[in-house]
Structures are given as C-alpha cells and as structure tokens.
Design an enzyme around this catalytic site. Structure first.
Site, PDB file in Angstrom:
ATOM      1  N   GLY A  12       0.772  -1.235   0.000  1.00 38.51           N
ATOM      2  CA  GLY A  12       0.000   0.000   0.000  1.00 38.51           C
ATOM      3  C   GLY A  12       0.801   1.281   0.000  1.00 38.51           C
ATOM      4  N   ASN A  14       1.721   2.975  -2.649  1.00 39.64           N
ATOM      5  CA  ASN A  14       1.073   3.892  -3.600  1.00 39.64           C
ATOM      6  C   ASN A  14      -0.215   4.462  -3.010  1.00 39.64           C
ATOM      7  OD1 ASN A  14       2.399   4.245  -6.353  1.00 39.64           O
ATOM      8  ND2 ASN A  14       2.664   2.049  -5.985  1.00 39.64           N
ATOM      9  N   LEU A  89      -8.745  -8.694 -13.551  1.00 35.63           N
ATOM     10  CA  LEU A  89     -10.187  -8.441 -13.581  1.00 35.63           C
ATOM     11  C   LEU A  89     -10.760  -8.853 -14.937  1.00 35.63           C
ATOM     12  CD1 LEU A  89     -10.098  -4.923 -11.899  1.00 35.63           C
ATOM     13  CD2 LEU A  89     -10.847  -7.086 -10.849  1.00 35.63           C
ATOM     14  N   HIS A 105       1.792   0.601 -13.130  1.00 31.80           N
ATOM     15  CA  HIS A 105       2.552  -0.599 -13.470  1.00 31.80           C
ATOM     16  C   HIS A 105       4.048  -0.271 -13.395  1.00 31.80           C
ATOM     17  CE1 HIS A 105       3.401  -4.490 -15.215  1.00 31.80           C
ATOM     18  NE2 HIS A 105       4.289  -3.883 -15.973  1.00 31.80           N
ATOM     19  N   ASP A 141      -2.292  -4.887 -18.642  1.00 32.87           N
ATOM     20  CA  ASP A 141      -1.266  -3.842 -18.669  1.00 32.87           C
ATOM     21  C   ASP A 141      -1.150  -3.206 -20.062  1.00 32.87           C
ATOM     22  OD1 ASP A 141      -0.655  -4.383 -15.968  1.00 32.87           O
ATOM     23  OD2 ASP A 141       0.772  -5.942 -16.529  1.00 32.87           O
TER      24      ASP A 141
END
Ligand code: GRF
Length: 211
Positions: A12, A14, A89, A105, A141
């Site tokens: 966490g 970011n 997802l 990323h 990505d």
C-alpha cells in the site's frame, strides 16, 4: 469533490502516496482482495473505510468480480485506482468502468507487462526503466498510457535497488495522474488519452553522455 475508490492487495505504498497528496479527490473506500493486506491498515489510519473481499471465498472469477463491482458501486466513485491490486479483472468489470479505472505498473509499458518487471529489465540489460499510469482495459497492462517516469538502470543495481528507484517515481506520477483526471485535464476519448499539458521534462539519457 470527486470521489475515488482504491483497490489494493499488499503493502500500500502507492495508496499512502495518494492519501498523503492533497488531491482534489476524496478517497471514499479502499478495497482489498487480501484481508491481511497492510494497505487496509493504512486506510484505517487515514479514517478511510477499509473493506476486504477475499477472492478465495468465491468459486469463480466472475462471482468475485460481481461482488467487487457491487462493493465499488456502493461508494459511487468517479474514479477507481488499482494500486498494487494483484487480481486480473474480467472484461465485463473492466468495461463497466471504462475511462474511469486506472492502474500503476512498474515498467515503461509496453515493455515488461505482467510480473517481475525489475528482474526482467535487469536481464534484458535496458539502460532506462520506469513506471506507467494507464487506463485499464481488458488487455493486461495494455491500456492507453497517461504518464510515465523513467529512471536510469545503474551497473550496481539489483532487483531491490531498481525497484526502490522506480517506486519513488510511482509515488510521484500516480497522485499527479489522479489530480489531472479529477480536474478533467486528462480523459480517455475514443481509445486515446487527451492531455493538454505541453510541458516536458528534459531527456533522461542513461548512462549520461560525455561532458
Ligand atoms: C507497485 O510497484 C505497483 O506498481 C505494482 O505493485 C506494487 C505495489 O506496491 N502494481 P504498493 O502496494 O503500492 O506499495
């Protein structure tokens, strides 16, 4: 003020950068597929609702995605940020939030999508590495790029050293990208990212040229 939901799986850092930045956004909730993720504690410390949705409790990905979408929608966010969210997802969920969901990323995409980006960058011998904030599309990505930061790869670098240098830049570009999005200064239009920012940094050349 516009609202943001952040999806996390782990440390966490970011998320912390987002919480610490003075963004024109309210973080409405932090959702994690990992109930033990340290990121959830960071959210609680910032008085942000922290919700765990353990993917192991769902028989199939589609069921997890539906539950995740229901939880996201409960907070009716304008934007959704993946910040070290380690589940892939499904296309249906991704389409539902098209143009509103972004990811960070740890590579200069389209180089090194997927995992172990720093190790792969070292193996490839690239002189410049970095990170990318992009819109999320069903291509892993592979969505349209909003902003990238490049760092030099140094001769003495190992995976951890390079990762740390990249991470410091992640913490700069992710809050910035979210601020642009919140202010409507960046948007996804017909699959392309519109941005009016004319400013550019001087080139990063690595190793540095003579003189
Ligand atoms: C970051 O390097 C991010 O780019 C990647 O996973 C890592 C998450 O780190 N997707 P943190 O949880 O934000 O500290």
């Amino acid at each position: 003020m516009k609202t943001l939901v952040v999806l996390v799986s782990g440390r966490g850092s970011n998320l912390q950068a987002i919480l610490d930045a003075r963004l024109p956004l309210r973080v409405a909730a932090v959702l994690s597929n990992e109930p033990e993720a340290p990121a959830l504690a960071r959210a609680r410390s910032a008085s942000v609702p922290a919700i765990a949705l353990d993917h192991r409790r769902f028989a199939e990905r589609a069921a997890f995605d539906r539950a995740l979408a229901a939880e996201i929608d409960r907070h009716a966010p304008d934007l959704i940020a993946l910040a070290g969210f380690m589940r892939v997802l499904g296309a249906e969920l991704v389409q539902r939030y098209a143009g509103r969901m972004v990811n960070i990323h740890p590579s200069l995409l389209p180089s090194f999508p997927g995992l172990h980006t720093h190790r792969r960058a070292l193996e490839a011998g690239v002189r410049v590495h970095g990170c990318t904030v992009h819109f999320v599309t069903p291509a892993l990505d592979g969505g349209p790029i909003i902003v990238q930061a490049a760092v030099p790869v140094l001769p003495q670098d190992d995976e951890a050293g390079l990762a740390a240098r990249v991470l410091a830049q992640e913490h700069r570009i992710y809050p910035q990208a979210l601020a642009w999005l919140a202010r409507g200064e960046v948007a996804l239009e017909a699959g392309h990212v519109s941005y009016p920012h004319a400013n550019a940094s001087p080139a990063l050349v690595a190793p540095a040229l003579d003189g």
